[in-house]
Design a protein around this motif. Structure first.
Motif, PDB file in Angstrom:
ATOM      1  N   SER A 226     -15.242   8.243  -2.591  1.00  0.00           N
ATOM      2  CA  SER A 226     -14.675   6.988  -3.095  1.00  0.00           C
ATOM      3  C   SER A 226     -13.258   7.190  -3.604  1.00  0.00           C
ATOM      4  N   LYS A 227     -12.316   6.544  -2.909  1.00  0.00           N
ATOM      5  CA  LYS A 227     -10.902   6.626  -3.313  1.00  0.00           C
ATOM      6  C   LYS A 227     -10.707   5.959  -4.671  1.00  0.00           C
ATOM      7  N   ALA A 228     -11.450   4.859  -4.899  1.00  0.00           N
ATOM      8  CA  ALA A 228     -11.312   4.125  -6.156  1.00  0.00           C
ATOM      9  C   ALA A 228     -11.795   4.978  -7.329  1.00  0.00           C
TER      10      ALA A 228
ATOM     11  N   THR B 208      -0.460  10.869  -9.639  1.00  0.00           N
ATOM     12  CA  THR B 208      -0.873  10.437  -8.303  1.00  0.00           C
ATOM     13  C   THR B 208      -0.128   9.137  -8.007  1.00  0.00           C
ATOM     14  N   ALA B 209      -0.317   8.562  -6.814  1.00  0.00           N
ATOM     15  CA  ALA B 209       0.395   7.326  -6.467  1.00  0.00           C
ATOM     16  C   ALA B 209      -0.124   6.159  -7.310  1.00  0.00           C
ATOM     17  N   ALA B 210       0.782   5.257  -7.682  1.00  0.00           N
ATOM     18  CA  ALA B 210       0.369   4.028  -8.363  1.00  0.00           C
ATOM     19  C   ALA B 210      -0.482   3.219  -7.384  1.00  0.00           C
TER      20      ALA B 210
ATOM     21  N   LEU C 296      -1.117  14.136  -6.617  1.00  0.00           N
ATOM     22  CA  LEU C 296      -2.347  14.180  -5.825  1.00  0.00           C
ATOM     23  C   LEU C 296      -2.347  13.078  -4.764  1.00  0.00           C
ATOM     24  N   VAL C 297      -2.583  13.454  -3.508  1.00  0.00           N
ATOM     25  CA  VAL C 297      -2.790  12.467  -2.437  1.00  0.00           C
ATOM     26  C   VAL C 297      -4.271  12.128  -2.376  1.00  0.00           C
ATOM     27  N   GLU C 298      -5.098  13.181  -2.369  1.00  0.00           N
ATOM     28  CA  GLU C 298      -6.542  12.966  -2.283  1.00  0.00           C
ATOM     29  C   GLU C 298      -7.248  14.251  -2.644  1.00  0.00           C
ATOM     30  N   TYR C 299      -8.514  14.106  -3.011  1.00  0.00           N
ATOM     31  CA  TYR C 299      -9.398  15.258  -3.133  1.00  0.00           C
ATOM     32  C   TYR C 299     -10.382  15.213  -1.985  1.00  0.00           C
TER      33      TYR C 299
ATOM     34  N   ILE D  59       3.860   1.221   2.455  1.00  0.00           N
ATOM     35  CA  ILE D  59       2.751   1.127   1.507  1.00  0.00           C
ATOM     36  C   ILE D  59       1.502   1.694   2.197  1.00  0.00           C
ATOM     37  N   VAL D  60       0.542   2.135   1.402  1.00  0.00           N
ATOM     38  CA  VAL D  60      -0.626   2.818   1.976  1.00  0.00           C
ATOM     39  C   VAL D  60      -1.898   2.055   1.637  1.00  0.00           C
ATOM     40  N   ILE D  61      -2.741   1.829   2.655  1.00  0.00           N
ATOM     41  CA  ILE D  61      -3.990   1.076   2.476  1.00  0.00           C
ATOM     42  C   ILE D  61      -5.161   1.987   2.787  1.00  0.00           C
ATOM     43  N   LYS D  62      -6.108   2.063   1.860  1.00  0.00           N
ATOM     44  CA  LYS D  62      -7.252   2.965   2.047  1.00  0.00           C
ATOM     45  C   LYS D  62      -8.561   2.210   1.860  1.00  0.00           C
ATOM     46  N   ALA D  63      -9.461   2.404   2.810  1.00  0.00           N
ATOM     47  CA  ALA D  63     -10.818   1.873   2.652  1.00  0.00           C
ATOM     48  C   ALA D  63     -11.516   2.731   1.614  1.00  0.00           C
TER      49      ALA D  63
ATOM     50  N   GLY E  65      -9.988   5.959   7.482  1.00  0.00           N
ATOM     51  CA  GLY E  65      -9.878   4.856   6.534  1.00  0.00           C
ATOM     52  C   GLY E  65      -8.534   4.732   5.845  1.00  0.00           C
ATOM     53  N   VAL E  66      -7.509   5.457   6.325  1.00  0.00           N
ATOM     54  CA  VAL E  66      -6.203   5.413   5.660  1.00  0.00           C
ATOM     55  C   VAL E  66      -5.146   4.889   6.620  1.00  0.00           C
ATOM     56  N   ILE E  67      -4.412   3.881   6.179  1.00  0.00           N
ATOM     57  CA  ILE E  67      -3.323   3.352   6.995  1.00  0.00           C
ATOM     58  C   ILE E  67      -2.019   3.504   6.220  1.00  0.00           C
TER      59      ILE E  67
ATOM     60  N   ILE F  46      -4.935   0.033  -2.573  1.00  0.00           N
ATOM     61  CA  ILE F  46      -3.586  -0.067  -2.017  1.00  0.00           C
ATOM     62  C   ILE F  46      -2.653   0.758  -2.897  1.00  0.00           C
ATOM     63  N   GLU F  47      -1.948   1.668  -2.230  1.00  0.00           N
ATOM     64  CA  GLU F  47      -1.201   2.686  -2.972  1.00  0.00           C
ATOM     65  C   GLU F  47       0.273   2.670  -2.676  1.00  0.00           C
ATOM     66  N   GLU F  48       1.011   3.087  -3.645  1.00  0.00           N
ATOM     67  CA  GLU F  48       2.428   3.395  -3.478  1.00  0.00           C
ATOM     68  C   GLU F  48       2.576   4.473  -2.393  1.00  0.00           C
ATOM     69  N   PHE F  49       3.531   4.337  -1.522  1.00  0.00           N
ATOM     70  CA  PHE F  49       3.824   5.369  -0.519  1.00  0.00           C
ATOM     71  C   PHE F  49       4.590   6.490  -1.214  1.00  0.00           C
ATOM     72  N   MET F  50       4.054   7.695  -1.114  1.00  0.00           N
ATOM     73  CA  MET F  50       4.731   8.837  -1.736  1.00  0.00           C
ATOM     74  C   MET F  50       5.521   9.597  -0.680  1.00  0.00           C
ATOM     75  N   GLU F  51       6.752   9.888  -0.993  1.00  0.00           N
ATOM     76  CA  GLU F  51       7.565  10.713  -0.095  1.00  0.00           C
ATOM     77  C   GLU F  51       7.414  12.170  -0.501  1.00  0.00           C
TER      78      GLU F  51
ATOM     79  N   GLU G  41       6.688  16.531   0.847  1.00  0.00           N
ATOM     80  CA  GLU G  41       6.029  17.407   1.818  1.00  0.00           C
ATOM     81  C   GLU G  41       4.593  17.655   1.346  1.00  0.00           C
ATOM     82  N   GLU G  42       3.660  17.558   2.291  1.00  0.00           N
ATOM     83  CA  GLU G  42       2.242  17.730   1.936  1.00  0.00           C
ATOM     84  C   GLU G  42       1.806  19.184   2.034  1.00  0.00           C
ATOM     85  N   ALA G  43       0.910  19.570   1.150  1.00  0.00           N
ATOM     86  CA  ALA G  43       0.288  20.893   1.248  1.00  0.00           C
ATOM     87  C   ALA G  43      -1.111  20.803   0.674  1.00  0.00           C
TER      88      ALA G  43
HETATM   89  P1  AMP Z   1      -6.126  10.799   2.956  1.00  0.00           P
HETATM   90  O1  AMP Z   1      -7.305  10.538   3.851  1.00  0.00           O
HETATM   91  O2  AMP Z   1      -6.162  10.140   1.635  1.00  0.00           O
HETATM   92  O3  AMP Z   1      -5.759  12.263   2.937  1.00  0.00           O
HETATM   93  O4  AMP Z   1      -4.871  10.234   3.741  1.00  0.00           O
HETATM   94  C1  AMP Z   1      -4.552  10.707   5.011  1.00  0.00           C
HETATM   95  C2  AMP Z   1      -3.088  10.974   5.088  1.00  0.00           C
HETATM   96  O5  AMP Z   1      -2.372   9.804   4.802  1.00  0.00           O
HETATM   97  C3  AMP Z   1      -2.584  11.993   4.066  1.00  0.00           C
HETATM   98  O6  AMP Z   1      -2.766  13.303   4.462  1.00  0.00           O
HETATM   99  C4  AMP Z   1      -1.148  11.593   3.970  1.00  0.00           C
HETATM  100  O7  AMP Z   1      -0.409  12.129   5.035  1.00  0.00           O
HETATM  101  C5  AMP Z   1      -1.183  10.113   4.107  1.00  0.00           C
HETATM  102  N1  AMP Z   1      -1.201   9.466   2.779  1.00  0.00           N
HETATM  103  C6  AMP Z   1      -2.276   9.119   2.051  1.00  0.00           C
HETATM  104  N2  AMP Z   1      -1.919   8.553   0.880  1.00  0.00           N
HETATM  105  C7  AMP Z   1      -0.570   8.534   0.875  1.00  0.00           C
HETATM  106  C8  AMP Z   1       0.412   8.050  -0.054  1.00  0.00           C
HETATM  107  N3  AMP Z   1       0.059   7.441  -1.191  1.00  0.00           N
HETATM  108  N4  AMP Z   1       1.711   8.198   0.272  1.00  0.00           N
HETATM  109  C9  AMP Z   1       2.077   8.772   1.439  1.00  0.00           C
HETATM  110  N5  AMP Z   1       1.212   9.239   2.353  1.00  0.00           N
HETATM  111  C10 AMP Z   1      -0.100   9.117   2.084  1.00  0.00           C
END
Ligand code: AMP
Ligand code: GLY
Length: 419
Positions: A102-104, A117-119, A279-282, A140-144, A152-154, A182-187, A189-191
């Protein structure tokens, strides 16, 4: 010890490969496994989403330890069911697995723990979600809110895409789309940062970087991951310490405070910008293919760490680091990430070295009449280790070039960000 690993991907092949190198392992069974795994361990065809069936199998086969690979059985409560049956298990409870399911929920934990983390905002109505998107603008980022098999991530770069995306989330993802975050787009580099957590102690076991897009130079549609390398220099020691102190430890304390202490591997997807991680996700499991490079680097000690984690002994555990690098190149079947071509023959695997420096981990493969056939989207994880990233990369691509599989393809640039 008699050990059972649940799963069937390249991740589980790598976990099995590392576990077999540990003297604690007397017998290893993998369920359901794949063609590569069946060459090194017994495979059993059981329904790994059915906790009762897994528990019964464990008693019949005198299993002492269960390592859960993928998220689906964790989210289904299989680890809880096995613990109730008195088994030693590596993997979080169903409640704790909500950090991925659950993202929420994850956002709520981050808020309570004050973790960067993103707003965000949460919606259960499509029109309200659209109004919000119009006020925020793109990107902007949309997650189910729910497990949607990575779909589930757009990440919407335009307002139009975002409005269309939110429609998709509410209509196509059924129950998983009943709520959208619905999340703020974060700029940045991912790791990926991998940690073991035994409810109390957090132990970092490595960093990696995935390559999510299907094409070279990070182009084309998203995939489950086309390759990875470890370590990821973008997660420098200073940034990793910050991620540990500001994000991981506070969220783990918050989980314990809520009566759902986390046990297992925690995969923190981080976005790094100007030296600051957010944090993008766990995820509540090892990454796939990130696990393959971590296992290649850790070798047999990986099982000691996993075992210590399951027994709550991480405070006394230590990672024995080699100053090395590993690369894994995913070979996928023509058509992936759309509909992959199945049943094509892969030749040349028997000519490749298999040792502590070179391994081909199988993902979607099937054995038939002594042949290895493609049986999925991501099919092989060609993995090598070296004194430098360049050396590991050269070794991995030398193996790729020796594999005779005209219907397969891979990216030619795994590791480019660090090189
Ligand atoms: P997730 O399933 O949450 O990992 O999202 C899949 C991919 O979407 C991530 O690995 C990121 O590349 C991108 N992403 C998710 N959330 C964001 C965010 N808030 N800002 C920018 N990119 C994101
Ligand atoms: N490689 C990305 C994941 O395992 O989620």
């Amino acid at each position: 010890m008699n050990i059972l690993i649940l799963g069937s991907g390249g991740r589980e092949h790598a976990l099995a490969w590392a576990t077999l190198q540990n003297p604690k392992c007397d017998k290893l069974i993998v369920a359901p496994g794949n063609a590569g795994i069946s060459a090194i361990a017994e495979c059993a065809d059981i329904d790994i989403l059915n906790g009762g069936a897994v528990a019964e199998f464990c008693f019949e086969n005198a299993i002492d330890f269960v390592l859960v690979g993928p998220e689906a059985p964790l989210a289904a409560g299989v680890a809880d069911r096995l613990r109730e049956a008195g088994l030693l298990v590596f993997g979080p409870s169903k409640d704790a697995a909500r950090l991925e399911a659950s993202k929420a929920f994850t956002k709520e934990i981050c808020d309570a723990a004050n973790a960067p983390t993103a707003a965000y905002a949460r919606f259960t109505e499509v029109e309200a979600a659209k109004d919000y998107i119009r006020t925020q603008g793109a990107p902007i980022v949309i997650k189910a809110d729910g497990l949607a098999a990575g779909k589930g991530v757009i990440v919407a770069m335009t307002l139009e895409e975002a409005l269309e995306g939110v429609e998709t989330v509410f209509s196509e993802f059924g129950d998983a789309g009943a709520e959208a975050v619905i999340e703020e787009f974060m700029e940045g580099e991912e790791a990926s940062y991998f940690l073991l957590v035994d409810g109390e102690t957090v132990l970092a076991i490595g960093t990696a970087q995935d390559h999510k897009r299907v094409g070279d130079g990070d182009t084309g549609p998203n995939t489950g991951g086309m390759g990875a390398y470890s370590p990821a220099p973008v997660l420098s020691e200073a940034i990793a310490t910050r991620a540990l102190d500001d994000i991981v430890k506070p969220t783990m304390r918050e989980m314990a405070r809520r009566g759902m202490p986390y046990q297992g591997v925690l995969y923190a997807g981080l976005m790094i910008k100007d030296g600051m991680p957010r944090l993008v996700e766990y995820n509540v499991r090892f990454g796939d293919p990130e696990c393959q490079v971590l296992m290649m680097r850790l070798g047999g000690q990986a099982f000691d760490l996993i075992h210590a984690c399951a027994e709550g002994r991480l405070a006394e555990a230590k990672v024995n680091w080699a100053d090395d690098h590993a690369v894994t190149v995913v070979m996928a079947a023509e058509g992936y990430p759309g509909t992959p071509k199945k049943g094509t023959v892969i030749r040349g695997l028997d000519t490749l070295p298999e040792d502590s420096q070179n391994m081909v981990f199988h993902a979607g493969t099937r054995a038939e009449d002594g042949k290895i056939l493609a049986n999925g989207g991501r099919v092989l994880n060609v993995t090598a280790r070296g004194a430098s990233l360049k050396e590991a990369q050269a070794r991995a691509y030398a193996m790729v070039d020796a594999i005779d599989w005209p219907e397969g393809f891979c990216r030619r640039d795994i590791g480019w960000r660090a090189l």
